[in-house]
Design an enzyme around this catalytic site. Structure first.
Site, PDB file in Angstrom:
ATOM      1  N   TYR A 105       0.956  -1.194  -0.090  1.00 50.60           N
ATOM      2  CA  TYR A 105      -0.004  -0.009  -0.015  1.00 50.60           C
ATOM      3  C   TYR A 105       0.806   1.289   0.097  1.00 50.60           C
ATOM      4  CZ  TYR A 105      -3.304   3.458   2.311  1.00 50.60           C
ATOM      5  OH  TYR A 105      -4.055   4.567   2.388  1.00 50.60           O
ATOM      6  N   ASP A 143      -0.048  15.677   6.069  1.00 46.14           N
ATOM      7  CA  ASP A 143      -1.164  14.903   5.324  1.00 46.14           C
ATOM      8  C   ASP A 143      -2.329  15.909   5.281  1.00 46.14           C
ATOM      9  OD1 ASP A 143      -2.739  13.295   3.771  1.00 46.14           O
ATOM     10  OD2 ASP A 143      -3.240  12.049   5.464  1.00 46.14           O
ATOM     11  N   ASP A 177      -3.510   5.271  -2.247  1.00 44.87           N
ATOM     12  CA  ASP A 177      -4.370   6.376  -1.468  1.00 44.87           C
ATOM     13  C   ASP A 177      -4.260   7.510  -2.484  1.00 44.87           C
ATOM     14  OD1 ASP A 177      -5.492   8.298  -0.006  1.00 44.87           O
ATOM     15  OD2 ASP A 177      -4.165   8.309   1.700  1.00 44.87           O
ATOM     16  N   ASP A 205      -6.395  10.148  -2.175  1.00 43.22           N
ATOM     17  CA  ASP A 205      -7.307  11.292  -1.358  1.00 43.22           C
ATOM     18  C   ASP A 205      -8.529  11.276  -1.852  1.00 43.22           C
ATOM     19  OD1 ASP A 205      -5.383  11.577   0.410  1.00 43.22           O
ATOM     20  OD2 ASP A 205      -4.278  13.384  -0.544  1.00 43.22           O
ATOM     21  N   HIS A 248      -7.972   3.729  -3.415  1.00 45.26           N
ATOM     22  CA  HIS A 248      -9.262   3.785  -2.678  1.00 45.26           C
ATOM     23  C   HIS A 248      -9.242   5.702  -2.901  1.00 45.26           C
ATOM     24  CE1 HIS A 248      -7.407   5.731   0.862  1.00 45.26           C
ATOM     25  NE2 HIS A 248      -6.495   4.770   0.972  1.00 45.26           N
ATOM     26  N   GLU A 307     -11.832   8.810  -1.402  1.00 42.35           N
ATOM     27  CA  GLU A 307     -12.699   9.091  -0.166  1.00 42.35           C
ATOM     28  C   GLU A 307     -13.579  10.130  -0.520  1.00 42.35           C
ATOM     29  OE1 GLU A 307      -9.496  12.038   2.432  1.00 42.35           O
ATOM     30  OE2 GLU A 307      -8.739   9.821   1.554  1.00 42.35           O
ATOM     31  N   CYS A 354      -6.375  14.141   7.850  1.00 39.23           N
ATOM     32  CA  CYS A 354      -6.160  12.819   8.428  1.00 39.23           C
ATOM     33  C   CYS A 354      -7.417  12.168   8.585  1.00 39.23           C
ATOM     34  CB  CYS A 354      -5.109  12.815   9.298  1.00 39.23           C
ATOM     35  SG  CYS A 354      -4.920  11.285  10.085  1.00 39.23           S
ATOM     36  N   ARG A 394     -13.612   4.811   0.306  1.00 38.77           N
ATOM     37  CA  ARG A 394     -13.207   4.964   1.528  1.00 38.77           C
ATOM     38  C   ARG A 394     -14.427   6.353   1.961  1.00 38.77           C
ATOM     39  NH1 ARG A 394      -8.395   8.017   4.561  1.00 38.77           N
ATOM     40  NH2 ARG A 394      -9.426   9.961   5.709  1.00 38.77           N
ATOM     41  N   GLU A 449     -13.604   4.475   7.367  1.00 31.15           N
ATOM     42  CA  GLU A 449     -12.215   5.025   8.278  1.00 31.15           C
ATOM     43  C   GLU A 449     -12.774   5.221   9.587  1.00 31.15           C
ATOM     44  OE1 GLU A 449      -9.473   4.948   8.832  1.00 31.15           O
ATOM     45  OE2 GLU A 449      -8.300   6.510   7.844  1.00 31.15           O
ATOM     46  N   ASN A 496      -8.708  -0.429   8.558  1.00 34.43           N
ATOM     47  CA  ASN A 496      -7.231   0.395   8.669  1.00 34.43           C
ATOM     48  C   ASN A 496      -6.690   0.406  10.225  1.00 34.43           C
ATOM     49  OD1 ASN A 496      -5.159   2.243   8.184  1.00 34.43           O
ATOM     50  ND2 ASN A 496      -6.438   3.965   8.252  1.00 34.43           N
TER      51      ASN A 496
END
Length: 301
Positions: free
Chosen positions: A44, A59, A86, A88, A110, A112, A120, A157, A187, A209
């Site tokens: 990942y 992040d 990821d 975002d 993924h 989101e 985050c 996500r 999440e 996660n």
């Protein structure tokens, strides 16, 4: 090549071979190689990993698609393990994001449902977009993957559990599946029972996660398996370990004027060479260029 297996299909195969599938974060090519040699079937790339490790940034949506692609290309050139990325909220153009990641060798993404100025997932003050906006993101990603590589995995996500509650989050996830998401990533869940509820509600694979120092307890693999989790993610565990020891080392050198007290904590030169298959490269170099000035006893690094 007739025996070529697309990265997305390799991720699906890994999920069939191991349930739950343990997926570890790899911030660079060498970490990806270590993960493969340790026996993991999938890896990942975290958005936080790109921001923190490659660019020294928090992040908070400060990195770009180009930044992510650069790290993806380095990792996929070093290992055949399928890489979940990821992305975002998808960056400026979700179709471009998917197409470029497929070309770079990623196995899936993924995406989101936070607003573009994301945070985050384990921090306060998160905000999510409407269900309709997120469905549009998924639809665009699915369309791009179907055009370029239908095996490429689109995972959705949601950060809605912490914001809107369980019922609304479950409704959202059903809509995300309807839009074409093949896997789900709820999440910052806080209880095993929440994972069980999500797993019972949907037939698609669910990712847990298990990140350190966040809202989610460090449930072990047996507990997560018992509630139907398909993928267990450890996004930054190795990075945090590396960073902690690096900080100790820098301080020891600065305070003591020597690294001698830290040598026992270090990976040895021989261990590094074994992981890199160094001697195979060196032998080829010697064979192809016998007159070169490369010396096997050169310790200059």
């Amino acid at each position: 090549m007739s025996d070529y297996i697309p990265a997305g299909q390799r991720l699906r195969d890994a999920l069939m071979a191991e349930r739950p599938l343990q997926m570890v974060g790899a911030i660079n090519a060498f970490c990806a190689m270590l993960a493969e040699q340790a026996g993991f079937r999938a890896i990942y790339l975290s958005g936080a990993g790109v921001a923190n490790a490659s660019y020294g940034l928090p992040d908070l949506g400060l990195t770009t698609l180009d930044n992510v692609i650069e790290d993806v290309q380095r990792i996929t050139s070093a290992t055949d393990l399928p890489l979940l990325v990821d992305v975002d909220t998808g960056f400026d153009d979700i179709s471009e994001t998917v197409e470029r990641l497929i070309a770079a060798g990623a196995a899936g993404i993924h995406i989101e449902d936070q607003v573009n100025s994301k945070r985050c997932g384990h921090r306060p003050n998160k905000q999510v977009v409407s269900t309709g906006v997120m469905m549009s993101r998924i639809d665009e990603a699915v369309a791009a993957s179907n055009h370029s590589d239908s095996s490429f995995v689109i995972m959705a996500r949601t950060d809605a559990f912490a914001i809107e509650g369980e019922a609304a989050a479950l409704q959202r996830m059903q809509h995300y599946i309807d839009a074409g998401a093949e896997m789900l990533f709820p999440e910052a869940l806080t209880e095993l029972a929440q994972y069980q509820q999500v797993s019972a509600a949907f037939e698609v694979p669910i990712l847990a996660n298990i990140t350190e120092f966040g809202k989610t307890p460090l449930f072990d693999i047996d507990a997560l398996q018992s509630v139907g989790i398909a993928i267990v993610l450890y996004p930054l565990s190795a990075f945090r370990l590396m960073s902690a020891v690096a900080w100790e080392g820098y301080n020891a050198i600065r305070v003591n004027g020597s690294q001698a007290a830290m040598v026992d904590r270090m990976q040895s030169r021989e261990e590094l060479y074994q992981h890199l298959d160094y001697y195979r490269f060196e032998t080829a170099l010697d064979r192809d260029d016998g007159q070169s000035d490369v010396r096997s006893d050169d310790d200059s690094d």
